[in-house]
Design a protein around this motif. Structure first.
Motif, PDB file in Angstrom:
ATOM      1  N   VAL A 132      35.384  40.871  36.316  1.00 39.60           N
ATOM      2  CA  VAL A 132      34.780  39.854  35.460  1.00 39.60           C
ATOM      3  C   VAL A 132      35.502  38.517  35.618  1.00 39.60           C
ATOM      4  CG1 VAL A 132      34.238  39.220  33.074  1.00 39.60           C
ATOM      5  CG2 VAL A 132      33.970  41.585  33.835  1.00 39.60           C
ATOM      6  N   ALA A 133      36.810  38.573  35.838  1.00 41.45           N
ATOM      7  CA  ALA A 133      37.590  37.343  35.976  1.00 41.45           C
ATOM      8  C   ALA A 133      37.422  36.684  37.332  1.00 41.45           C
ATOM      9  CB  ALA A 133      39.077  37.647  35.747  1.00 41.45           C
ATOM     10  N   PHE A 134      36.826  37.393  38.283  1.00 46.15           N
ATOM     11  CA  PHE A 134      36.786  36.913  39.667  1.00 46.15           C
ATOM     12  C   PHE A 134      36.135  35.540  39.777  1.00 46.15           C
ATOM     13  CE2 PHE A 134      34.658  36.397  43.748  1.00 46.15           C
ATOM     14  CZ  PHE A 134      35.713  36.596  44.627  1.00 46.15           C
ATOM     15  N   GLY A 135      34.989  35.355  39.133  1.00 47.84           N
ATOM     16  CA  GLY A 135      34.273  34.082  39.263  1.00 47.84           C
ATOM     17  C   GLY A 135      35.093  32.909  38.768  1.00 47.84           C
ATOM     18  N   ARG A 136      35.749  33.094  37.622  1.00 48.76           N
ATOM     19  CA  ARG A 136      36.565  32.016  37.073  1.00 48.76           C
ATOM     20  C   ARG A 136      37.785  31.745  37.961  1.00 48.76           C
ATOM     21  NH1 ARG A 136      35.300  31.322  31.681  1.00 48.76           N
ATOM     22  NH2 ARG A 136      36.646  29.494  31.791  1.00 48.76           N
ATOM     23  N   ARG A 137      38.361  32.812  38.526  1.00 49.02           N
ATOM     24  CA  ARG A 137      39.492  32.619  39.430  1.00 49.02           C
ATOM     25  C   ARG A 137      39.056  31.838  40.666  1.00 49.02           C
ATOM     26  NH1 ARG A 137      43.605  36.235  39.561  1.00 49.02           N
ATOM     27  NH2 ARG A 137      44.503  34.721  41.011  1.00 49.02           N
ATOM     28  N   ALA A 138      37.835  32.176  41.172  1.00 50.59           N
ATOM     29  CA  ALA A 138      37.327  31.489  42.363  1.00 50.59           C
ATOM     30  C   ALA A 138      37.072  30.007  42.086  1.00 50.59           C
ATOM     31  CB  ALA A 138      36.038  32.162  42.840  1.00 50.59           C
ATOM     32  N   GLN A 139      36.845  29.663  40.820  1.00 57.12           N
ATOM     33  CA  GLN A 139      36.629  28.270  40.445  1.00 57.12           C
ATOM     34  C   GLN A 139      37.943  27.526  40.203  1.00 57.12           C
ATOM     35  OE1 GLN A 139      34.047  28.481  37.039  1.00 57.12           O
ATOM     36  NE2 GLN A 139      32.411  29.528  38.168  1.00 57.12           N
TER      37      GLN A 139
END
Length: 359
Positions: A100-107
């Motif tokens: 779930v955190a992946f998208g925010r980390r990628a940003q």
């Protein structure tokens, strides 16, 4: 953040030609049979399928366009368009929390903040206690909820949902619908929801588009598209009956050996009209029983039961005389009336349950 598109694309020999828009805070439901082009539409919007002609724009920013011989195309990762497909596609080596955190980390968000936000989203989908589990330890429905949380946590500028509730049980699907409704109301972004279930459109979408053979054959307010379809194909998809007739001088509509009165604004004499009504709105009684006032005259007909199909809580029947009209009958009524193939019945529909439109 309006999403607008008018494009043509192909996959192999299959062509799509779609034009639609979704406003901020709006859910546009897209319904259609398998193979009609719904998922292809989403692939084009997300940038996973190159378009041949046309344009796709989000909040005035061009995502795809053909200008002469030159193609403008923003890569999927830079579109800020979230896509939740029919399969969760979680990273198998990451926990639910890290997925779930992946998208925010990628940003570029710091790990601690991304993880905290991911934990909040997992709580909202009812999986906070499974944050440390990898996908292999989750059920299919749990994986889909993690995927939904991941899509929402990335804070997309537009969200595309491809059958997101199909793998969920009834209770979990209701919870997921509430999450989508919350995102619709709070985030103020356009959402495009592909579904087979008209209930999803009724619950979530102000507008609905019907797709068939790579084209949108009807779109508009959900109440109009599903309440009064323009064609037999859309009526079958929406689960309503659609019959046609011709206006008479007295304001009634006559057709298919049926007479309709009190069904809204008068249809001019000679004008063609369509009449729509739900299978569950039809009242019935045995033809050998004393006739009630409602079962005689207009908005009423008789028929011999030809087929019976089981459905939740009862059965759906059709008659030899009007095979295109479906009638839903509760189990208690069917048993009490002894409804079996060959039984002759009277049918009637109250004018308040009928929608009429001039063609």
């Amino acid at each position: 953040m309006t999403l607008s598109a008018d494009f043509r694309a192909h996959i192999g020999g299959f062509q799509v030609d779609m034009a639609l828009d979704a406003a901020p805070g709006e859910v546009l439901a897209v319904l259609g049979p398998n193979g009609s082009g719904k998922s292809t539409l989403l692939a084009g919007l997300a940038g996973h399928l190159p378009i041949d002609q046309g344009h796709i724009a989000l909040d005035g920013r061009t995502l795809d366009a053909t200008i002469g011989d030159r193609a403008v195309r923003v890569p999927p990762a830079q579109r800020r368009v979230g896509l939740l497909g029919q399969r969760p596609l979680l990273f198998p080596h990451l926990s639910a929390l890290e997925n779930v955190a992946f998208g925010r980390r990628a940003q570029g968000e710091p790990r601690a903040e991304a993880r905290a936000d991911a934990g909040s989203w997992l709580d909202r989908v009812g999986l906070g206690d499974l944050a440390g589990h990898r996908p292999a330890l989750l059920s299919g429905g749990q994986q889909q909820r993690v995927a939904l949380a991941r899509a929402l946590a990335a804070r997309p500028a537009a969200l595309l949902l491809d059958e997101p509730f199909a793998a969920l049980d009834v209770e979990t699907a209701a919870q997921a619908r509430r999450l989508v409704a919350e995102q619709r109301d709070s985030a103020g972004i356009p959402l495009v929801l592909v579904t087979h279930d008209p209930l999803d459109a009724v619950v979530l979408a102000a507008r609905t588009a019907i797709v068939h053979d790579g084209r949108i054959v009807q779109q508009g307010p959900t109440s109009e598209v599903l309440g009064h379809p323009r064609s037999a194909f859309v009526a079958a998809l929406a689960g309503v009956n659609l019959v046609s007739g011709t206006g008479a001088a007295d304001g009634s509509v006559r057709g298919d050996d049926m007479l309709w009165r009190g069904v809204g604004d008068a249809v001019p004499a000679g004008a063609v009209a369509t009449i729509a009504f739900a299978p569950g709105s039809v009242r019935m009684q045995r033809a050998d029983a004393p006739a009630s006032a409602a079962s005689v005259g207009s908005n009423a007909w008789e028929g011999t039961v030809s087929t019976l199909e089981p459905m939740p809580g009862g059965m759906r029947l059709r008659t030899a005389e009007q095979p295109g009209i479906a009638v839903d009958c509760p189990s208690t009524v069917a048993v009490a009336a002894g409804i079996v193939p060959g039984v002759r019945l009277r049918f009637s529909v109250h004018p308040d349950e009928v929608s009429v439109r001039r063609v």
